[in-house]
Design an enzyme around this catalytic site. Structure first.
Site, mmCIF file in Angstrom:
data_model
loop_
_atom_site.group_PDB
_atom_site.id
_atom_site.type_symbol
_atom_site.label_atom_id
_atom_site.label_comp_id
_atom_site.label_asym_id
_atom_site.label_seq_id
_atom_site.Cartn_x
_atom_site.Cartn_y
_atom_site.Cartn_z
ATOM 1 N N GLY A 29 0.836 -1.201 0.000
ATOM 2 C CA GLY A 29 0.000 0.000 0.000
ATOM 3 C C GLY A 29 0.866 1.245 0.000
ATOM 4 C CB SER A 30 0.024 4.741 0.692
ATOM 5 O OG SER A 30 -0.546 4.621 1.975
ATOM 6 C CB THR A 38 -1.060 2.842 4.968
ATOM 7 O OG1 THR A 38 -1.937 3.831 4.469
ATOM 8 C CG2 THR A 38 -1.849 1.848 5.788
ATOM 9 N N GLY A 39 2.086 2.308 5.354
ATOM 10 C CA GLY A 39 3.164 1.368 5.671
ATOM 11 C C GLY A 39 3.865 1.744 6.967
ATOM 12 C CD GLU A 52 7.288 -5.337 -1.949
ATOM 13 O OE1 GLU A 52 7.605 -4.313 -2.581
ATOM 14 O OE2 GLU A 52 8.077 -6.278 -1.784
ATOM 15 C CB CYS A 105 3.640 -0.050 -6.779
ATOM 16 S SG CYS A 105 3.838 -1.756 -7.288
HETATM 17 P P1 NAD Z 1 -3.393 2.322 1.338
HETATM 18 O O1 NAD Z 1 -2.127 2.407 2.085
HETATM 19 O O2 NAD Z 1 -4.381 3.401 1.493
HETATM 20 O O3 NAD Z 1 -4.184 0.970 1.703
HETATM 21 C C1 NAD Z 1 -3.603 -0.296 1.561
HETATM 22 C C2 NAD Z 1 -4.292 -1.284 2.474
HETATM 23 O O4 NAD Z 1 -4.038 -0.927 3.832
HETATM 24 C C3 NAD Z 1 -5.807 -1.341 2.339
HETATM 25 O O5 NAD Z 1 -6.227 -2.673 2.479
HETATM 26 C C4 NAD Z 1 -6.283 -0.505 3.531
HETATM 27 O O6 NAD Z 1 -7.581 -0.848 3.960
HETATM 28 C C5 NAD Z 1 -5.253 -0.869 4.571
HETATM 29 N N1 NAD Z 1 -5.080 0.108 5.664
HETATM 30 C C6 NAD Z 1 -5.388 1.429 5.665
HETATM 31 N N2 NAD Z 1 -5.009 1.989 6.842
HETATM 32 C C7 NAD Z 1 -4.450 0.987 7.582
HETATM 33 C C8 NAD Z 1 -3.851 0.943 8.878
HETATM 34 N N3 NAD Z 1 -3.734 2.044 9.652
HETATM 35 N N4 NAD Z 1 -3.366 -0.231 9.316
HETATM 36 C C9 NAD Z 1 -3.431 -1.345 8.543
HETATM 37 N N5 NAD Z 1 -3.994 -1.361 7.311
HETATM 38 C C10 NAD Z 1 -4.495 -0.206 6.838
HETATM 39 O O7 NAD Z 1 -2.961 2.118 -0.183
HETATM 40 P P2 NAD Z 1 -3.880 2.095 -1.465
HETATM 41 O O8 NAD Z 1 -4.334 3.508 -1.698
HETATM 42 O O9 NAD Z 1 -4.881 1.004 -1.347
HETATM 43 O O10 NAD Z 1 -2.837 1.641 -2.593
HETATM 44 C C11 NAD Z 1 -2.086 2.539 -3.322
HETATM 45 C C12 NAD Z 1 -0.646 2.590 -2.834
HETATM 46 O O11 NAD Z 1 -0.097 1.284 -2.786
HETATM 47 C C13 NAD Z 1 0.265 3.360 -3.765
HETATM 48 O O12 NAD Z 1 1.148 4.178 -3.025
HETATM 49 C C14 NAD Z 1 1.056 2.280 -4.486
HETATM 50 O O13 NAD Z 1 2.285 2.691 -5.023
HETATM 51 C C15 NAD Z 1 1.192 1.259 -3.423
HETATM 52 N N6 NAD Z 1 1.453 -0.058 -3.981
HETATM 53 C C16 NAD Z 1 2.689 -0.608 -3.809
HETATM 54 C C17 NAD Z 1 2.994 -1.849 -4.379
HETATM 55 C C18 NAD Z 1 4.351 -2.484 -4.208
HETATM 56 O O14 NAD Z 1 4.455 -3.680 -4.438
HETATM 57 N N7 NAD Z 1 5.379 -1.781 -3.816
HETATM 58 C C19 NAD Z 1 2.022 -2.513 -5.114
HETATM 59 C C20 NAD Z 1 0.777 -1.929 -5.263
HETATM 60 C C21 NAD Z 1 0.507 -0.708 -4.682
#
Ligand code: NAD
Length: 469
Positions: A220-221, A224-225, A242, A276
């Site tokens: 994810g982002s 959030t990571g 990731e 990503c």
């Molecule tokens: P996001 O971080 O908003 O959400 C990702 C996941 O985390 C979702 O399932 C969400 O419900 C969950 N989440 C949200 N808050 C949380 C918390 N506090 N604790 C635990 N889980 C929580 O990301 P997004 O908007 O769904 O995805 C887009 C981002 O993901 C972009 O930045 C993109 O570059 C990245 N991404 C990275 C990869 C990679 O492999 N490096 C692959 C795909 C997407």
């Protein structure tokens, strides 16, 4: 209105409440998804802990068999899963097909063969040292909305292959194809080995804080990571992150601009730029700059944007309203004078979060479009004179996911690719991912590695047995 169920301990269960899943192409409700309760999370973790006791004792071949059967089910139900993915995510049917059948079924088949064998690193008159890889226990997989099915499959296949049991959490924006998969495979995976729970924004933090979870595999982002890592720190759960990227493609002075325009365009706009590892900045040498800008611009003008279910659509909408508004904000900064729009840029009236592929030339660092991850269909093309300067500018970023170099001289390009501060660096392609090739981000783009044998290690505790002679 269809409602989908969660998979907990081998049984399909509803949540106490449900939330709407929106089709980004027309803003209608596709279906309802369950909101997991705290008690259901506890139940799922307890089931996964019970199942771990026997799952960890299975052989890699037995676990591989289960993964192969999941792949068969995906293939048998491909049409339904593809349609569902198109409706909830927005992507074109062709891209959804690739996600379900390539990233999904074919990916499972490749990952089903992965196995970690014990290794002997010393065996002599002094003693014997063995390395064993023991599955960590109950893992949590947290998935974003851009490749909801493919990323979920990658995580579940790796976790299960390593001998872990899993709580899989899809994004609240795109839970349906994953929940449907759970319904389809409930009798194939032993009870408790795979649990699929969906929930709104409050659910992720509860999952990462749960004391029964030993490992979190998060995609994810970056923002959030960091929260996930903070939550995991409380009891030192293992994490793989990731995260986002702002990948640069460096185009050298010896290319044929017409020839590389299409692969560059595809690398940037696959999944409408919501990838990503998409190309998010192109650095093009001044001698090829304008021909490249014009060639990529011409392709962008011809690409048909529309609902994913329309077979004519090459690109679908942005996945959700929040992200759509973020992308429009970046577009506004461009329109306020930060760059020359060569193609796209105009938002059509009507329902759906559509943004045409937009090419921006005569732009520099110091603006959001270049410095940050837009995660939408807008691509800056930046001019450079000296290749060392291009490498420096590509690396001058907090991101470090992927990068690429484009040239007719493979050796020269490879030498530059080796200088990129990224987890992956490609030559004359971008991106290139495989279930068998390790993948991870440098700097703030991630922590740890997914895929290949390295990915399997991420779900294991290294156990060293050291015998003195
Ligand atoms: P996001 O971080 O908003 O959400 C990702 C996941 O985390 C979702 O399932 C969400 O419900 C969950 N989440 C949200 N808050 C949380 C918390 N506090 N604790 C635990 N889980 C929580 O990301 P997004 O908007 O769904 O995805 C887009 C981002 O993901 C972009 O930045 C993109 O570059 C990245 N991404 C990275 C990869 C990679 O492999 N490096 C692959 C795909 C997407």
């Amino acid at each position: 209105m269809t409602s989908y169920a969660m998979l907990i301990d081998g049984k399909l269960v509803a949540g106490s409440e449900e939330f709407d899943v929106i089709n980004p192409a027309d803003e209608t409700v596709v279906a309802k998804a369950p909101n997991a309760t705290d008690a259901q999370l506890d139940e799922a973790v307890a089931a996964a802990e019970r199942a771990f006791k026997s799952w960890r004792k299975t052989t890699a071949a037995e676990r591989g068999e289960v993964l192969l059967r999941i792949a068969d089910v995906i293939e048998e139900n491909a049409e339904e899963l593809i349609d569902l993915l198109v409706s909830e995510q927005g992507k074109s049917r062709k891209q959804a097909e690739r996600e379900v059948l390539q990233q999904g079924a074919a990916g499972l088949k490749l990952r089903s063969k992965l196995a970690l064998e014990p290794k002997v690193v010393q065996d002599d008159e002094q003693g014997r040292v063995e390395l064993h890889y023991r599955p960590l226990g109950v893992a949590a997989a947290i998935v974003p909305w851009n490749f909801p099915f493919g990323i979920a499959i990658g995580k579940l296949a790796t976790a299960l292959a390593a001998g872990c049991t899993l709580i899989l959490k899809p994004s609240p924006f795109t839970p349906l194809s994953t929940l449907r998969l759970g319904e389809l495979i409930k009798d194939i995976v032993p009870a408790g080995v795979l649990n699929i729970l969906s929930g709104d924004d409050s659910f992720g933090p509860k999952l990462t804080a749960h004391p029964g979870i030993r490992k979190i595999s998060f995609t994810g982002s970056i923002a959030t990571g960091k929260k996930v890592m903070e939550s995991a720190a409380r009891d030192l759960k293992r994490v793989t992150l990731e995260l986002g990227g702002n990948d640069a493609a460096i185009v050298l002075d010896d290319v044929d601009a017409e020839k590389i325009a299409l692969p560059l365009f595809m690398g940037a706009f696959i999944n409408s730029g919501q990838t990503c590892v998409a190309i998010k900045r192109i650095y093009a040498h001044e001698s090829v700059y304008e021909p490249l800008v014009q060639a990529v611009g011409a392709i962008a003008r011809q690409a048909k944007v529309g609902p994913g279910k329309d077979p004519e659509s090459a690109l679908g909408p942005v996945q959700n309203r929040l992200q759509y508004e973020r992308v429009l904000k970046v577009l506004d900064t461009v329109k306020s004078g930060q760059g020359r729009i060569v193609a796209g840029g105009e938002i059509a009236a009507g329902k759906g979060y559509f943004v045409p592929p937009t090419i921006v030339a005569d732009v520099q660092e110091g603006c959001p479009l270049v410095d940050e991850e837009t995660f939408g269909p807008i691509l800056p093309i930046i001019k450079y004179s000296e290749v060392d300067d291009a490498i420096h500018r590509a690396n001058a970023s907090g991101y470090g996911l992927g990068g690429s170099v484009w040239s007719t001289n493979e050796e020269r390009a490879a030498e530059i690719a080796r200088q990129l501060d990224t987890g992956s660096a490609w030559v004359n392609q971008h991106p290139s991912l495989s279930p068998l090739v390790p993948f991870g981000g440098a700097k703030q783009s991630g922590l740890g590695t997914e895929s290949g044998i390295e990915g399997l290690k991420g779900f294991c505790q290294l156990h060293v047995v050291n015998i003195r002679r």
